[in-house]
Scaffold this motif. Sequence first.
Motif, mmCIF file in Angstrom:
data_model
loop_
_atom_site.group_PDB
_atom_site.id
_atom_site.type_symbol
_atom_site.label_atom_id
_atom_site.label_comp_id
_atom_site.label_asym_id
_atom_site.label_seq_id
_atom_site.Cartn_x
_atom_site.Cartn_y
_atom_site.Cartn_z
ATOM 1 N N ILE A 78 63.604 -0.185 -56.415
ATOM 2 C CA ILE A 78 62.278 -0.203 -57.019
ATOM 3 C C ILE A 78 61.479 0.986 -56.505
ATOM 4 C CG2 ILE A 78 60.156 -1.550 -57.314
ATOM 5 C CD1 ILE A 78 61.885 -4.006 -56.483
ATOM 6 N N ALA A 79 60.903 1.751 -57.415
ATOM 7 C CA ALA A 79 60.080 2.890 -57.017
ATOM 8 C C ALA A 79 58.762 2.398 -56.431
ATOM 9 C CB ALA A 79 59.820 3.797 -58.212
ATOM 10 N N LEU A 80 58.304 3.070 -55.377
ATOM 11 C CA LEU A 80 57.035 2.710 -54.765
ATOM 12 C C LEU A 80 55.893 2.955 -55.745
ATOM 13 C CD1 LEU A 80 57.172 4.055 -51.102
ATOM 14 C CD2 LEU A 80 57.418 1.707 -51.885
ATOM 15 N N ALA A 81 55.022 1.979 -55.896
ATOM 16 C CA ALA A 81 53.848 2.125 -56.752
ATOM 17 C C ALA A 81 52.740 2.801 -55.952
ATOM 18 C CB ALA A 81 53.382 0.757 -57.242
ATOM 19 N N HIS A 82 52.265 3.934 -56.449
ATOM 20 C CA HIS A 82 51.172 4.676 -55.802
ATOM 21 C C HIS A 82 51.542 5.095 -54.381
ATOM 22 C CE1 HIS A 82 49.219 2.752 -59.171
ATOM 23 N NE2 HIS A 82 49.325 1.558 -58.605
ATOM 24 N N CYS A 98 52.796 3.349 -52.091
ATOM 25 C CA CYS A 98 52.303 2.320 -51.160
ATOM 26 C C CYS A 98 53.205 1.098 -51.205
ATOM 27 C CB CYS A 98 50.871 1.952 -51.537
ATOM 28 S SG CYS A 98 50.183 0.584 -50.584
ATOM 29 N N SER A 151 51.212 -2.141 -52.440
ATOM 30 C CA SER A 151 51.015 -2.181 -53.891
ATOM 31 C C SER A 151 52.303 -2.538 -54.598
ATOM 32 C CB SER A 151 50.501 -0.826 -54.388
ATOM 33 O OG SER A 151 49.240 -0.525 -53.830
ATOM 34 N N THR A 152 53.421 -1.968 -54.124
ATOM 35 C CA THR A 152 54.717 -2.247 -54.754
ATOM 36 C C THR A 152 55.080 -3.717 -54.626
ATOM 37 O OG1 THR A 152 55.409 -0.004 -54.172
ATOM 38 C CG2 THR A 152 57.131 -1.552 -54.836
ATOM 39 N N GLU A 198 53.027 -5.870 -56.905
ATOM 40 C CA GLU A 198 53.408 -5.772 -58.318
ATOM 41 C C GLU A 198 54.810 -6.312 -58.594
ATOM 42 O OE1 GLU A 198 52.828 -1.765 -59.634
ATOM 43 O OE2 GLU A 198 50.735 -1.705 -58.947
ATOM 44 N N ASP A 199 55.610 -6.517 -57.538
ATOM 45 C CA ASP A 199 56.996 -6.948 -57.768
ATOM 46 C C ASP A 199 57.283 -8.363 -57.296
ATOM 47 O OD1 ASP A 199 59.881 -6.058 -58.491
ATOM 48 O OD2 ASP A 199 60.087 -6.901 -56.476
#
Length: 424
Positions: A78-82, A84, A87-88, A91-92
């Motif tokens: 999973i790519a880091l969101a922002h 952070c 945040s990741t 969102e996951d």
Amino acid sequence: MSSPLAPDHLDAAARTDGRASVTVLTGFWPAASYAVARALLADDPSLLLVRHELTDLRAGVLRRVVRDGAGIVEDEMIALAHGCLSSTLREDVLPTLTRLARTRPGRDLVLLLPETVEPEAVAEVCAHHLVDGAPVTDRLHFDSYVTVVDAAYLLDGLASPDDLATLGIQAADDDHRGLADVIARQIEYADTLVLWGAPGDSSDSGQLSVLLHRLAPWAVQLPVTEPYVDAGALTRRLRHTDRHRPETPGVLARGIEGHLLGVPEPQPDHGVVSAVFRARRPFHPGRLHEVLTAVNAPVLRSRGVCWLASQPQIAIGWEFAGGGLTLGTLGRWLVDAPDEDWAEASDQRRLAAALDWDPYYGDRHNYLVFVGFDLDPVDIHRTLARCLLTDAELADGEAGWRGYPDPFAGCFPAPGSAPSTPDT
């Protein structure tokens, strides 16, 4: 310090509403936390264990692995969101849990958090987050928040002056948390504590058990010291206990919500002391600033809420661990708050304020807890009491107090301003 086995009827009760039960595991030492997760999985192979691994965090990705007793069910990068981690995860994690509850009904879940994640932040998101337009609690019952503590490293971790950035494990570029802060917050938010393994040479299991009780007197404690773990017994102690209370505020906010923040235990037990300081008068800003280092020098952990005469409208949160003190705003005291703030305050806070209302101070008060080895509670109380306003200073009134020289000026903006948490 430990509790009896969970009654059998709790297991049935947890399933009557059809929601999947979620046990949240956290802890700074992954080997110990994962050992507990594996034991739960060994006892119930139908469990779904959700784990986010941080091995590729520097590359901007993390790995989400879902497994049951038969092996890996899902394995995804999973790519880091922002950029952070927090945040990741936000969102996951919840979409993943709700999806698993929907697509694999009748199976409970264990969420194993990464070592730098604080469970209070996860609980806050779970309480207010929507997935596909519906609260996550429609599908998920968060049964308990379990923190696993590695007995061999606990004391070193709580005394460590290192921060996460120095160790290269920060959750984001602006993550300035200390290692000791993270460990303390993981312990303090837990409703269940697992003391895993044998202690280091400088301590014993009894001492660590007392220390954990002083840090989190509200938590059930379970020591696991044997080399061979009874997975069934561990499961009965950790699953379907219904210990989590989502309405309970975060640890610092408990000081203004009428909840227990600490227990006064002035007599040493294995050398561990818990001292509680309470007062209605405000602190003089200059005198308090002068003693901050001295009053915390012998302390392993201190926390609480206080108020300054020079900034009487602001409730100030106080946290010390690992040699560093952080002070930050918890918002306005209700006595100084506009009507809309009263309306937004929790029922518990309004009730606590009403029950303890002072005709002069309103709901404002100081409530600080100090935990450490061989502390002198009398000395701590005397030091802080000398920082309170005298009778003559009280007579100046709030208009006079606001004119006192204030080393904390600008540190605690009013609600709606840019936040600030100065480190001392």
